[in-house]
Scaffold this motif. Sequence first.
Motif, PDB file in Angstrom:
ATOM      1  N   LEU A  68      33.277  33.236  35.745  1.00 56.62           N
ATOM      2  CA  LEU A  68      33.424  33.077  37.197  1.00 56.62           C
ATOM      3  C   LEU A  68      34.385  31.949  37.580  1.00 56.62           C
ATOM      4  O   LEU A  68      34.775  31.831  38.731  1.00 56.62           O
ATOM      5  CB  LEU A  68      32.051  32.818  37.833  1.00 56.62           C
ATOM      6  CG  LEU A  68      31.122  34.039  37.885  1.00 56.62           C
ATOM      7  CD1 LEU A  68      29.711  33.607  38.245  1.00 56.62           C
ATOM      8  CD2 LEU A  68      31.625  35.056  38.877  1.00 56.62           C
ATOM      9  N   LYS A  82      25.837  36.049  42.809  1.00 51.56           N
ATOM     10  CA  LYS A  82      27.157  36.220  42.209  1.00 51.56           C
ATOM     11  C   LYS A  82      27.107  36.141  40.688  1.00 51.56           C
ATOM     12  O   LYS A  82      27.733  36.943  39.989  1.00 51.56           O
ATOM     13  CB  LYS A  82      28.108  35.147  42.754  1.00 51.56           C
ATOM     14  CG  LYS A  82      29.563  35.368  42.397  1.00 51.56           C
ATOM     15  CD  LYS A  82      30.462  34.397  43.146  1.00 51.56           C
ATOM     16  CE  LYS A  82      31.924  34.701  42.887  1.00 51.56           C
ATOM     17  NZ  LYS A  82      32.824  33.798  43.654  1.00 51.56           N
ATOM     18  N   LYS A  85      25.401  39.345  39.187  1.00 55.96           N
ATOM     19  CA  LYS A  85      26.275  40.513  39.228  1.00 55.96           C
ATOM     20  C   LYS A  85      27.404  40.395  38.209  1.00 55.96           C
ATOM     21  O   LYS A  85      27.787  41.381  37.562  1.00 55.96           O
ATOM     22  CB  LYS A  85      26.848  40.692  40.637  1.00 55.96           C
ATOM     23  CG  LYS A  85      25.797  41.083  41.669  1.00 55.96           C
ATOM     24  CD  LYS A  85      26.406  41.208  43.056  1.00 55.96           C
ATOM     25  CE  LYS A  85      25.354  41.609  44.092  1.00 55.96           C
ATOM     26  NZ  LYS A  85      25.920  41.688  45.457  1.00 55.96           N
TER      27      LYS A  85
END
Length: 294
Positions: A68, A82, A85
């Motif tokens: 990320l 977030k 996922k």
Amino acid sequence: MSELVLSSSVGIGGENQAEDVLKIQKALNAIQKKIGLDEPLSEDGQIGTNPSVSKTCHAIALMQEKILGFKNPDSLISCNGKTHKALEKAIQQPSSTLSLFLPKIEPEKGLTEEDYQHAAGLLNCEVAAIKAVSEVESSGSGYFENDAPCILFEAHQFSKYSDHRFDESHPEISSKKWDRSLYLGGEKEYGRLQTAMTLDRTAALKSASFGRYQIMGFNHQAAGYDDLETFVRDMFFAERHHLIAFVNFIKSNSRLLDAIQKLDWPTFARYYNGPSYAENNYDKKLESAYKRHC
């Protein structure tokens, strides 16, 4: 693994129910190499009494950093958040043309008016001038439809940075002279880049231009990055990284900075696009785009 269904949060500050912790441990072990985890986690469903020293929490932070791009990972996976996922996508992602870069992610696309104004303030130039470069360099978008940053692989640069070792064996990606006919265009450029990376990863990444402003990998330091890999990684994560890299690159070159401030498009084109800029009417395209955005 397929779906990663959680009933509660896992990590530092999480509820850490054993069943959920076990699922996360299995998922993190499945992408061990992708996130740089030295040893696989014990799949015991336990976080421990002190989450701050938990190997599982440390692995969550690694995943947030590598996949990320979090600068300050919080080591917490919230249900359907977030991180959840992204982890689910990572374990589902098959090998692809992007496998030598990063697991496929959804980048933060687009630039706001505030982004442009901030950049213009840093360069002391007009917002329309930056928008003109945005339009001409990448048709107003920093990403292809497959969510990978726009690139163009330069065979003559790869030849240079790989000491001409592959000119004879791989003429389609390594050439002593610039050759327009070698370009495949669009997403197909990733095939060329990946082939080059299997031969010499560093030389290959130096030889491609990335993102909305098509900054060459060999210019990563001028773009504000200490190392090449971090520069490439950030191009995958968010379009605002493209803009900041552009600002740093312009500030590193007094001729470019002066040219964009004075709207001297021939000079800007020469130092940004190369001495043959006139063949593509690069300066005229910039001037026309600037007038549209004024």
